[in-house]
Write a protein that holds these residues in place. Structure first.
Motif, PDB file in Angstrom:
ATOM      1  N   ALA A 283      -9.239  31.639  17.851  1.00  0.00           N
ATOM      2  CA  ALA A 283      -9.837  31.859  19.162  1.00  0.00           C
ATOM      3  C   ALA A 283     -10.224  30.561  19.866  1.00  0.00           C
ATOM      4  N   THR A 284     -10.645  29.564  19.108  1.00  0.00           N
ATOM      5  CA  THR A 284     -11.181  28.358  19.743  1.00  0.00           C
ATOM      6  C   THR A 284     -10.593  27.089  19.134  1.00  0.00           C
ATOM      7  N   PRO A 285      -9.308  26.853  19.387  1.00  0.00           N
ATOM      8  CA  PRO A 285      -8.667  25.699  18.767  1.00  0.00           C
ATOM      9  C   PRO A 285      -9.317  24.357  19.110  1.00  0.00           C
ATOM     10  N   LEU A 286      -9.769  24.201  20.361  1.00  0.00           N
ATOM     11  CA  LEU A 286     -10.259  22.886  20.784  1.00  0.00           C
ATOM     12  C   LEU A 286     -11.604  22.510  20.175  1.00  0.00           C
ATOM     13  N   THR A 287     -12.406  23.531  19.902  1.00  0.00           N
ATOM     14  CA  THR A 287     -13.762  23.226  19.427  1.00  0.00           C
ATOM     15  C   THR A 287     -13.985  23.663  17.985  1.00  0.00           C
ATOM     16  N   GLN A 288     -12.919  24.079  17.311  1.00  0.00           N
ATOM     17  CA  GLN A 288     -13.083  24.604  15.954  1.00  0.00           C
ATOM     18  C   GLN A 288     -13.747  23.605  14.995  1.00  0.00           C
ATOM     19  N   ASN A 289     -13.513  22.321  15.201  1.00  0.00           N
ATOM     20  CA  ASN A 289     -14.077  21.320  14.291  1.00  0.00           C
ATOM     21  C   ASN A 289     -15.412  20.774  14.757  1.00  0.00           C
ATOM     22  N   ILE A 290     -15.911  21.313  15.861  1.00  0.00           N
ATOM     23  CA  ILE A 290     -17.106  20.696  16.455  1.00  0.00           C
ATOM     24  C   ILE A 290     -18.368  21.460  16.089  1.00  0.00           C
ATOM     25  N   THR A 291     -19.298  20.766  15.451  1.00  0.00           N
ATOM     26  CA  THR A 291     -20.613  21.326  15.184  1.00  0.00           C
ATOM     27  C   THR A 291     -21.620  20.407  15.856  1.00  0.00           C
ATOM     28  N   PRO A 292     -22.408  20.952  16.793  1.00  0.00           N
ATOM     29  CA  PRO A 292     -23.342  20.091  17.527  1.00  0.00           C
ATOM     30  C   PRO A 292     -24.279  19.348  16.566  1.00  0.00           C
ATOM     31  N   ASP A 293     -24.629  18.130  16.940  1.00  0.00           N
ATOM     32  CA  ASP A 293     -25.564  17.306  16.181  1.00  0.00           C
ATOM     33  C   ASP A 293     -25.093  16.970  14.775  1.00  0.00           C
ATOM     34  N   ARG A 294     -23.783  17.058  14.538  1.00  0.00           N
ATOM     35  CA  ARG A 294     -23.278  16.616  13.243  1.00  0.00           C
ATOM     36  C   ARG A 294     -22.198  15.566  13.476  1.00  0.00           C
ATOM     37  N   GLU A 295     -22.061  14.652  12.552  1.00  0.00           N
ATOM     38  CA  GLU A 295     -21.002  13.652  12.667  1.00  0.00           C
ATOM     39  C   GLU A 295     -19.649  14.359  12.778  1.00  0.00           C
ATOM     40  N   PRO A 296     -18.731  13.807  13.548  1.00  0.00           N
ATOM     41  CA  PRO A 296     -17.410  14.444  13.632  1.00  0.00           C
ATOM     42  C   PRO A 296     -16.644  14.258  12.321  1.00  0.00           C
ATOM     43  N   LEU A 297     -15.562  15.008  12.171  1.00  0.00           N
ATOM     44  CA  LEU A 297     -14.731  14.878  10.988  1.00  0.00           C
ATOM     45  C   LEU A 297     -14.121  13.477  10.930  1.00  0.00           C
ATOM     46  N   ASP A 298     -14.106  12.885   9.723  1.00  0.00           N
ATOM     47  CA  ASP A 298     -13.368  11.635   9.596  1.00  0.00           C
ATOM     48  C   ASP A 298     -11.905  11.991   9.343  1.00  0.00           C
ATOM     49  N   ILE A 299     -11.072  10.965   9.163  1.00  0.00           N
ATOM     50  CA  ILE A 299      -9.638  11.254   9.154  1.00  0.00           C
ATOM     51  C   ILE A 299      -9.245  12.120   7.965  1.00  0.00           C
ATOM     52  N   LYS A 300      -9.953  11.946   6.866  1.00  0.00           N
ATOM     53  CA  LYS A 300      -9.613  12.729   5.678  1.00  0.00           C
ATOM     54  C   LYS A 300      -9.946  14.206   5.904  1.00  0.00           C
ATOM     55  N   GLN A 301     -11.157  14.427   6.384  1.00  0.00           N
ATOM     56  CA  GLN A 301     -11.579  15.815   6.651  1.00  0.00           C
ATOM     57  C   GLN A 301     -10.710  16.445   7.733  1.00  0.00           C
ATOM     58  N   TYR A 302     -10.387  15.648   8.741  1.00  0.00           N
ATOM     59  CA  TYR A 302      -9.569  16.164   9.842  1.00  0.00           C
ATOM     60  C   TYR A 302      -8.203  16.597   9.317  1.00  0.00           C
ATOM     61  N   GLN A 303      -7.650  15.813   8.405  1.00  0.00           N
ATOM     62  CA  GLN A 303      -6.331  16.171   7.865  1.00  0.00           C
ATOM     63  C   GLN A 303      -6.415  17.381   6.934  1.00  0.00           C
ATOM     64  N   GLN A 304      -7.556  17.507   6.260  1.00  0.00           N
ATOM     65  CA  GLN A 304      -7.730  18.676   5.386  1.00  0.00           C
ATOM     66  C   GLN A 304      -7.693  19.992   6.166  1.00  0.00           C
ATOM     67  N   VAL A 305      -8.138  19.969   7.411  1.00  0.00           N
ATOM     68  CA  VAL A 305      -8.100  21.205   8.203  1.00  0.00           C
ATOM     69  C   VAL A 305      -6.868  21.257   9.112  1.00  0.00           C
ATOM     70  N   GLY A 306      -5.848  20.508   8.754  1.00  0.00           N
ATOM     71  CA  GLY A 306      -4.589  20.614   9.493  1.00  0.00           C
ATOM     72  C   GLY A 306      -4.369  19.536  10.536  1.00  0.00           C
ATOM     73  N   GLY A 307      -5.247  18.564  10.590  1.00  0.00           N
ATOM     74  CA  GLY A 307      -5.116  17.492  11.575  1.00  0.00           C
ATOM     75  C   GLY A 307      -3.897  16.622  11.300  1.00  0.00           C
ATOM     76  N   TYR A 308      -3.329  16.106  12.344  1.00  0.00           N
ATOM     77  CA  TYR A 308      -2.120  15.263  12.338  1.00  0.00           C
ATOM     78  C   TYR A 308      -0.868  15.995  11.868  1.00  0.00           C
ATOM     79  N   GLN A 309      -0.971  17.327  11.679  1.00  0.00           N
ATOM     80  CA  GLN A 309       0.227  18.126  11.404  1.00  0.00           C
ATOM     81  C   GLN A 309       1.149  18.167  12.623  1.00  0.00           C
ATOM     82  N   ALA A 310       0.529  18.271  13.798  1.00  0.00           N
ATOM     83  CA  ALA A 310       1.335  18.348  15.027  1.00  0.00           C
ATOM     84  C   ALA A 310       2.103  17.052  15.215  1.00  0.00           C
ATOM     85  N   LEU A 311       1.459  15.943  14.896  1.00  0.00           N
ATOM     86  CA  LEU A 311       2.140  14.656  15.034  1.00  0.00           C
ATOM     87  C   LEU A 311       3.318  14.581  14.061  1.00  0.00           C
ATOM     88  N   ARG A 312       3.071  15.005  12.820  1.00  0.00           N
ATOM     89  CA  ARG A 312       4.162  14.990  11.833  1.00  0.00           C
ATOM     90  C   ARG A 312       5.314  15.867  12.305  1.00  0.00           C
TER      91      ARG A 312
END
Ligand SMILES: NC(=O)C1=CN([C@@H]2O[C@H](COP(=O)(O)OP(=O)(O)OC[C@H]3O[C@@H](n4cnc5c(N)ncnc54)[C@H](O)[C@@H]3O)[C@@H](O)[C@H]2O)C=CC1
Ligand SMILES: Cc1cc2nc3c(=O)[nH]c(=O)nc-3n(C[C@H](O)[C@H](O)[C@H](O)COP(=O)(O)O)c2cc1C
Ligand code: SF4
Ligand code: FES
Lengths: 163, 430
Positions: free
Chosen positions: B7-36
């Motif tokens: 439902a919310t692709p753009l904000t799925q990784n965003i939790t207010p007042d928390r540090e954003p995902l680093d590259i490892k965490q981002y890749q664990q949830v499918g990040g950089y798959q689109a680039l690949r």
């Protein structure tokens, strides 16, 4: 001798070089805005004509082109400011939520209005346009820090914490 | 894949007042798959086509189809180089704070989006044009870019492919007009931010005269998801013709001001009542600007309108940035319009006469009315200005944008204006 005459410290020049590297070699001018930020910060928060001339020389720009930039962009200060710059948003979302009271409270507490600096050089109040924190209106930026959902009590606490 | 993700692709990784995902965490949830996927399985033209099919429209306010915009970029061996891609992160439309949320909340998402979009247009260099006040966003984006470079996701021969991209953050120094894409390009060249004539559009003649795509931050953030899941999936997220989701914001005297990613086409009333929680105790709804300061007022009768580009246009306004500003009954509408026009007058770049001289005059008249010194003729003069400063009369859309809230206020809040003039007094002031 050249070193002595240069108003830009080696460190400042090094920081500017970091920005120059982001643009094509023949487009040093693109670094002018970041350079003015750097020079302004190193000079206690404001720019002088002498500094603008130095930046012009460093970026190989006509001085007038640097003056044009320095006078156009709202974040550059051309006269001395206080140690703490209170940038108060008075745009519509903040106004709807009470920025008038924020301004009135600051005026009462500090005895100055927009564009003015307290005699002890501690505070300058500046009126600014929307800072993209409209959901937390009314808000102000102190230095580089956002403070949202302001109330008179909250403002007092913020001011107290600033020496 | 859980429901929330869909439902919310753009904000799925965003939790207010928390540090954003680093590259490892981002890749664990499918990040950089689109680039690949883009680099390994798709040609630049195929990426462009997928974005075209998704019906993604620009989230900077004008709603121009993104795939079509990209298709104007010269491609192939004869294309001039370097080509540029710029993320417009100058966000300064009062009532708008979505791009800040995206950049602070998930910097890798924007970065991946910019790399994929640069691949699609075969750009050599990508800049984020960032307003200087967004220090936290700058810090997090810088960090993200550093991580991506270390992992070979940015720089030379990305993931061992033939595609290379230089990436830089450029910070600005204030002034609303910098967000207008041609003024932005001029500003990035180290000059006063004065708009340029369009055409030529930046796609053919942009930064340093080279082909340049300028896209809003939110627009770009959609791209990786479209590549991952396809155009059809993307369209199905929406409740209307335009594909995808939209980040809607609310500000003013509502119970819970904020921003939410919802299906494109969510009705205004639903956003106001279910998400923003309705009006604060003691305040009654009178009207709203649906998409930032430069959009026409809507009132009670329009609340069932779905928030998408065409539906809002049909009822006489624009979805703009989707940042809704709500007017309550304790605020004087004349004072509200005065505040808006002061802002627009202050932010005119001064290049063309109708805007430079007209906007301060409009603000001046509104101030007289608000202070009880207005005449009935003033309303006609204001109306004349909405014509003189309308579309096609000025060099850029700044002045026409400024006229939108004014012309609609004169329509919906006419009685308030007239009362000020009749009583020579603002009824909201004691
Ligand atoms: N996000 C924010 O902070 C702000 C957003 N805005 C919004 O900006 C909008 C106006 O923006 P403009 O760029 O003046 O609108 P525009 O309609 O001229 O352009 C929109 C985009 O489509 C492209 N485009 C349009 N027609 C084209 C053509 N024939 N060929 C090729 N490309 C074309 C342009 O290059 C541009 O990228 C307003 O709708 C307003 O809502 C205004 C102020 C601030
Ligand atoms: C006065 C003015 C200010 C603008 N400011 C912004 C802005 O801050 N951010 C933005 O994305 N678009 C802004 N725009 C719109 C841009 O010109 C351009 O349409 C947009 O960046 C294109 O991106 P999109 O197609 O992804 O929406 C502004 C337009 C005008 C007329
Ligand atoms: S309409 Fe206003 S902002 Fe746009 S070019 Fe003219 S003076 Fe500048
Ligand atoms: S209107 Fe004040 S932060 Fe946007």
């Amino acid at each position: 001798l050249e070193e002595e005459e240069n108003l830009l410290s080696a460190e400042v020049r090094q920081q500017i070089d970091h920005w120059i590297a982001k643009y094509p070699q023949e487009q040093k001018q693109s670094a002018v805005i970041p350079a003015l930020h750097i020079v302004q910060a190193a000079n206690g928060g404001y720019l002088t004509n002498e500094l603008l001339d130095e930046v012009a020389e460093y970026l190989q720009m006509p001085p007038i082109s640097v003056y044009e930039v320095a006078t156009f962009y709202s974040m550059f200060e051309l006269k001395p400011v206080g140690r703490h710059k209170l940038s108060v948003c008075t745009n519509i979302s903040c106004q709807l939520c009470g920025s008038d009271q924020v301004v009135a409270h600051l005026r009462k507490r500090l005895g100055i209005g927009f564009g003015e600096t307290t005699p002890d050089r501690r505070f300058t109040i500046k009126e600014v346009e929307c800072l993209g924190a409209c959901g937390g209106a009314p808000m102000m930026m102190v230095g580089q820090t956002y403070h949202e959902n302001l109330t008179p009590e909250k403002i007092d606490q913020i001011l107290e914490a600033l020496k | 894949m859980n429901g929330k993700f869909m439902a919310t692709p753009l904000t799925q990784n965003i939790t207010p007042d928390r540090e954003p995902l680093d590259i490892k965490q981002y890749q664990q949830v499918g990040g950089y798959q689109a680039l690949r996927k883009a680099l390994r399985e798709m040609s630049p033209q195929e990426v462009q086509q997928t974005v075209k099919d998704s019906k993604l429209r620009g989230r900077g306010g004008a709603g121009f189809p993104t795939g079509m915009k990209w298709s104007f970029i010269p491609m192939g061996d004869d294309a001039p180089h370097p080509k540029y891609l710029i993320a417009n992160a100058d966000e300064m439309e009062p009532g708008t704070f979505k791009d800040r949320l995206l950049m602070e909340g998930d910097p890798h998402q924007l970065l991946e989006a910019m790399i994929v979009s640069s691949y699609a247009t075969q750009a050599d260099v990508a800049y984020i044009f960032l307003r200087d006040e967004y220090k936290l966003a700058a810090h997090r984006l810088k960090q993200a870019a550093q991580e991506a470079r270390e992992q070979g996701l940015l720089g030379k021969h990305i993931l061992g492919s033939g595609f290379s991209l230089e990436f830089h953050i450029h910070t600005s120094a204030g002034r609303y007009i910098c967000g207008e894409e041609t003024a932005l390009v001029t500003s990035l060249e180290g000059k006063r931010a004065i708009p340029r004539q369009k055409p030529p559009y930046p796609q053919t003649c942009g930064l340093w005269g080279k082909p340049t795509v300028v896209n809003n931050v939110e627009t770009l953030c959609n791209v990786p998801h479209i590549i991952n899941h396809g155009a059809e999936w993307y369209q199905n997220l929406s409740r209307s013709e335009d594909g995808g989701t939209k980040i809607y914001g609310t500000s003013g005297r509502v119970k819970r001001p904020g921003a939410w990613e919802l299906p494109m086409g969510t009705p205004i009333r639903e956003i106001l009542e279910e998400y923003a929680g309705g009006m604060q105790e003691g305040y009654t709804f009178r009207g709203l600007l649906p998409g930032g300061a430069s959009t026409d007022f809507l009132v009670e009768e329009h609340l069932e309108t779905p928030m998408d580009f065409d539906a809002v246009m049909k009822v006489g306004s624009r979805m703009g940035t989707g940042g809704m500003i709500i007017l309550d009954d304790k605020t004087c509408p004349v004072a509200m319009v005065l505040n808006l026009e002061r802002f627009f007058a202050q932010e005119s770049c001064g290049w063309c006469t109708p805007c430079r001289d007209g906007l301060p005059w409009v603000a001046h008249i509104l101030q007289a009315i608000e202070e009880g010194r207005g005449q009935m003729e003033d309303l006609e003069i204001l109306e004349m200005h909405t014509q003189f400063l309308g579309p096609g009369k000025t060099f850029c859309m700044h002045a026409p944008g400024a006229m939108e809230p004014l012309q609609s206020a004169l329509k919906y809040f006419r009685e308030d204006f007239e009362q000020h003039i009749r009583e020579q007094h603002c009824p909201w002031r004691s």
